[in-house]
Motif scaffolding. Structure first.
Motif, mmCIF file in Angstrom:
data_model
loop_
_atom_site.group_PDB
_atom_site.id
_atom_site.type_symbol
_atom_site.label_atom_id
_atom_site.label_comp_id
_atom_site.label_asym_id
_atom_site.label_seq_id
_atom_site.Cartn_x
_atom_site.Cartn_y
_atom_site.Cartn_z
ATOM 1 N N THR A 102 0.814 -1.213 0.000
ATOM 2 C CA THR A 102 0.000 0.000 0.000
ATOM 3 C C THR A 102 0.848 1.265 0.000
ATOM 4 N N ILE A 103 2.096 1.163 0.442
ATOM 5 C CA ILE A 103 2.979 2.331 0.454
ATOM 6 C C ILE A 103 4.163 2.169 -0.488
ATOM 7 N N THR A 104 4.806 0.991 -0.486
ATOM 8 C CA THR A 104 6.012 0.835 -1.300
ATOM 9 C C THR A 104 5.699 0.786 -2.794
ATOM 10 N N ALA A 105 4.511 0.267 -3.175
ATOM 11 C CA ALA A 105 4.155 0.233 -4.590
ATOM 12 C C ALA A 105 4.041 1.641 -5.162
ATOM 13 N N GLU A 106 3.615 2.591 -4.344
ATOM 14 C CA GLU A 106 3.509 3.973 -4.806
ATOM 15 C C GLU A 106 4.884 4.594 -5.014
ATOM 16 N N TYR A 107 5.830 4.249 -4.175
ATOM 17 C CA TYR A 107 7.193 4.745 -4.384
ATOM 18 C C TYR A 107 7.802 4.107 -5.627
ATOM 19 N N ALA A 108 7.537 2.827 -5.847
ATOM 20 C CA ALA A 108 8.106 2.142 -7.004
ATOM 21 C C ALA A 108 7.563 2.709 -8.313
ATOM 22 N N SER A 109 6.280 3.051 -8.340
ATOM 23 C CA SER A 109 5.658 3.554 -9.574
ATOM 24 C C SER A 109 5.768 5.067 -9.734
ATOM 25 N N GLY A 110 6.118 5.747 -8.655
ATOM 26 C CA GLY A 110 6.180 7.205 -8.692
ATOM 27 C C GLY A 110 4.859 7.877 -8.393
ATOM 28 N N SER A 111 3.807 7.083 -8.175
ATOM 29 C CA SER A 111 2.494 7.668 -7.909
ATOM 30 C C SER A 111 2.402 8.312 -6.533
ATOM 31 N N ILE A 112 3.442 8.104 -5.697
ATOM 32 C CA ILE A 112 3.445 8.748 -4.385
ATOM 33 C C ILE A 112 3.440 10.268 -4.530
ATOM 34 N N ARG A 113 4.004 10.781 -5.621
ATOM 35 C CA ARG A 113 4.011 12.226 -5.833
ATOM 36 C C ARG A 113 2.591 12.760 -5.995
ATOM 37 N N VAL A 114 1.779 12.024 -6.747
ATOM 38 C CA VAL A 114 0.388 12.427 -6.941
ATOM 39 C C VAL A 114 -0.362 12.359 -5.610
ATOM 40 N N THR A 115 -0.106 11.298 -4.848
ATOM 41 C CA THR A 115 -0.756 11.141 -3.545
ATOM 42 C C THR A 115 -0.429 12.308 -2.627
ATOM 43 N N LEU A 116 0.854 12.697 -2.580
ATOM 44 C CA LEU A 116 1.259 13.773 -1.683
ATOM 45 C C LEU A 116 0.848 15.149 -2.195
ATOM 46 N N ALA A 184 -4.455 -6.466 12.432
ATOM 47 C CA ALA A 184 -4.583 -5.026 12.182
ATOM 48 C C ALA A 184 -3.333 -4.281 12.653
ATOM 49 N N LEU A 185 -2.830 -4.616 13.838
ATOM 50 C CA LEU A 185 -1.659 -3.926 14.363
ATOM 51 C C LEU A 185 -0.396 -4.272 13.576
ATOM 52 N N ILE A 186 -0.262 -5.522 13.161
ATOM 53 C CA ILE A 186 0.904 -5.903 12.358
ATOM 54 C C ILE A 186 0.882 -5.177 11.015
ATOM 55 N N ALA A 187 -0.306 -4.980 10.449
ATOM 56 C CA ALA A 187 -0.417 -4.249 9.185
ATOM 57 C C ALA A 187 0.014 -2.801 9.348
ATOM 58 N N VAL A 188 -0.393 -2.163 10.444
ATOM 59 C CA VAL A 188 -0.001 -0.771 10.683
ATOM 60 C C VAL A 188 1.505 -0.682 10.949
ATOM 61 N N LEU A 189 2.054 -1.653 11.674
ATOM 62 C CA LEU A 189 3.499 -1.710 11.882
ATOM 63 C C LEU A 189 4.227 -1.792 10.540
ATOM 64 N N THR A 190 3.733 -2.642 9.650
ATOM 65 C CA THR A 190 4.345 -2.795 8.328
ATOM 66 C C THR A 190 4.223 -1.518 7.512
ATOM 67 N N LEU A 191 3.089 -0.849 7.616
ATOM 68 C CA LEU A 191 2.899 0.424 6.928
ATOM 69 C C LEU A 191 3.950 1.442 7.377
ATOM 70 N N GLY A 192 4.170 1.526 8.687
ATOM 71 C CA GLY A 192 5.179 2.446 9.199
ATOM 72 C C GLY A 192 6.571 2.096 8.690
ATOM 73 N N ALA A 193 6.904 0.802 8.699
ATOM 74 C CA ALA A 193 8.209 0.373 8.194
ATOM 75 C C ALA A 193 8.351 0.691 6.710
ATOM 76 N N GLY A 194 7.270 0.481 5.947
ATOM 77 C CA GLY A 194 7.311 0.775 4.519
ATOM 78 C C GLY A 194 7.495 2.253 4.241
ATOM 79 N N ALA A 195 6.855 3.097 5.040
ATOM 80 C CA ALA A 195 7.008 4.543 4.871
ATOM 81 C C ALA A 195 8.434 4.978 5.192
ATOM 82 N N ALA A 196 9.060 4.317 6.159
ATOM 83 C CA ALA A 196 10.432 4.669 6.534
ATOM 84 C C ALA A 196 11.441 4.163 5.519
ATOM 85 N N LEU A 197 11.236 2.958 4.989
ATOM 86 C CA LEU A 197 12.231 2.325 4.121
ATOM 87 C C LEU A 197 11.972 2.558 2.630
ATOM 88 N N ARG A 198 10.702 2.715 2.239
ATOM 89 C CA ARG A 198 10.296 3.043 0.870
ATOM 90 C C ARG A 198 10.602 1.946 -0.154
#
Length: 284
Positions: A102-116, A184-198
Motif C-alpha cells: 500500500t505504500i512501497t508500490a507507490e514509491y516504485a511507480s512514482g504515484s506517491i508524488r500524486v498522492t502527496l 490489524a496492528l501488524i499491518a499498521v506496523l508494516t505500513l510504518g516500516a514501509g514509509a520509513a524504508l520506501r
C-alpha cells in the motif's frame, strides 16, 4: 472557538476524503485479492496441520501411558480456535505483503508524488492508509480465523483423531477477536516500516526479521536476557495477547494478555512514528 471547530471539521473531512481515495486504490489492484486469498489459504492449511499434529501427539501420549491403558485411551481435546491462533505465525506474512504494497508500490511507480500533492500533510496521508488497513485486516483475521477453526473442528471430528476437538463459544469469540486485532496492528506496523524504508524488498526483510527471524535467533542463544527480549518482540507479544498456549516457544508466553498488547502497541507506534518522521524529512 468556532475557528477551532471549523479547523477540526476541515481536518476530519480531509482525512475522510483521503481514506476514501486509499480505499479505492486498495481494491483496484489484483495484488490485494491475491494477498487476502493467500492469507485465508495459509490460515486454514496451517491450522489444520497444527491441529492435526496436536491431536496426534495427544493420542500417542494417551496410548503410551500405562494408567490410561488400563482405563482405556483418552486425551485432552484440542480447542479448534487455538490452532487458528497458532496459524497466525504463518498467515501473517500474506497480510504483511499487502500492507507493505500500500505504500512501497507507490514509491516504485512514482504515484506517491500524486498522492502527496492531493494530501500534502504527510501525517494525514499515513493516517488515511492506516484507517483503511485496520478494518480490512481485522475483518480478514476474524473471517480467516473462523474458517480455520471450522476446518480444524471438521478434521479432528473424524474417527481417526478420536473426536479430540472442542469449539467453546466464549473461547472462539475471544480468539477470533484477538486474531483480528493482531493482524490489524501488524499491518499498521508494516505500513510504518514501509514509509520509513520506501522499498518493498527492504520492508519485507526488516519486518520478517522483526517478526520471525530475530526472535528465533535470540531464543536459540539460550541467554536469559536474549530470550526475554525475543519474547517481547511483536510476534510473541501478539501470541501472548491472543492467549496462545501452543506456539513456537512450546507453551504459554510467560506474561499477561495485557502486557502482550502493550508491547505490540509499542512496536506498532514506534514503526509508525519512524515512518512519519521519514515522510516529513524527505521528499517523495
Amino acid at each position: 472557538m468556532s475557528a477551532t471547530t471549523g479547523r477540526d471539521a476541515g481536518g476530519v473531512r480531509v482525512l475522510w476524503q483521503a481514506a476514501g481515495a486509499e480505499w479505492a486504490k486498495l481494491w483496484s489492484v489484483r495484488s490485494t485479492w491475491w494477498c487476502l486469498a493467500a492469507a485465508f489459504a495459509l490460515m486454514v492449511l496451517a491450522a489444520v496441520t497444527l491441529g492435526g499434529a496436536s491431536a496426534t501427539a495427544a493420542l500417542r501420549a494417551a496410548e503410551s501411558s500405562e494408567a490410561l491403558r488400563e482405563a482405556g485411551p483418552s486425551a485432552a481435546p484440542v480447542p479448534a480456535s487455538e490452532a487458528a491462533v497458532s496459524a497466525t505465525s504463518f498467515a501473517q506474512f500474506a497480510l504483511v505483503a499487502l500492507a507493505m504494497l500500500t505504500i512501497t508500490a507507490e514509491y516504485a511507480s512514482g504515484s506517491i508524488r500524486v498522492t502527496l500533492q492531493a494530501v500534502p500533510v504527510r501525517g494525514v496521508m499515513l493516517a488515511a492508509k492506516a484507517l483503511v488497513l485496520v478494518p480490512v485486516m481485522a475483518a480478514t483475521g476474524v473471517l480467516s480465523g473462523a474458517a480455520a477453526a471450522a476446518a480444524v473442528y471438521a478434521l479432528l471430528s473424524l474417527d481417526v483423531f478420536g473426536g479430540l476437538v472442542v469449539l467453546p463459544a466464549g473461547e472462539v469469540v475471544r480468539d477470533l477477536a484477538g486474531i483480528g486485532v493482531y493482524f490489524a496492528l501488524i499491518a499498521v506496523l508494516t505500513l510504518g516500516a514501509g514509509a520509513a524504508l520506501r522499498s518493498a524488498a527492504g520492508t519485507l526483510t526488516v519486518v520478517f526479521m522483526l517478526l520471525m527471524g530475530l526472535p528465533l535467533l535470540l531464543m536459540m542463544t539460550g541467554s536469559g536476557p536474549a530470550v526475554a527480549l525475543s519474547l517481547r518482540m511483536p510476534l510473541f507479544a501478539g501470541l501472548a495477547f491472543m492467549g496462545s498456549t501452543d506456539n513456537l516457544t512450546g507453551g504459554p508466553i510467560p506474561y499477561s494478555v495485557g502486557e502482550g498488547l502493550a508491547w505490540l502497541l509499542a512496536w506498532t507506534a514506534a514503526a509508525l512514528a519512524a515512518g512519519h518522521a521519514v515522510l516529513r524529512r524527505r521528499d517523495a
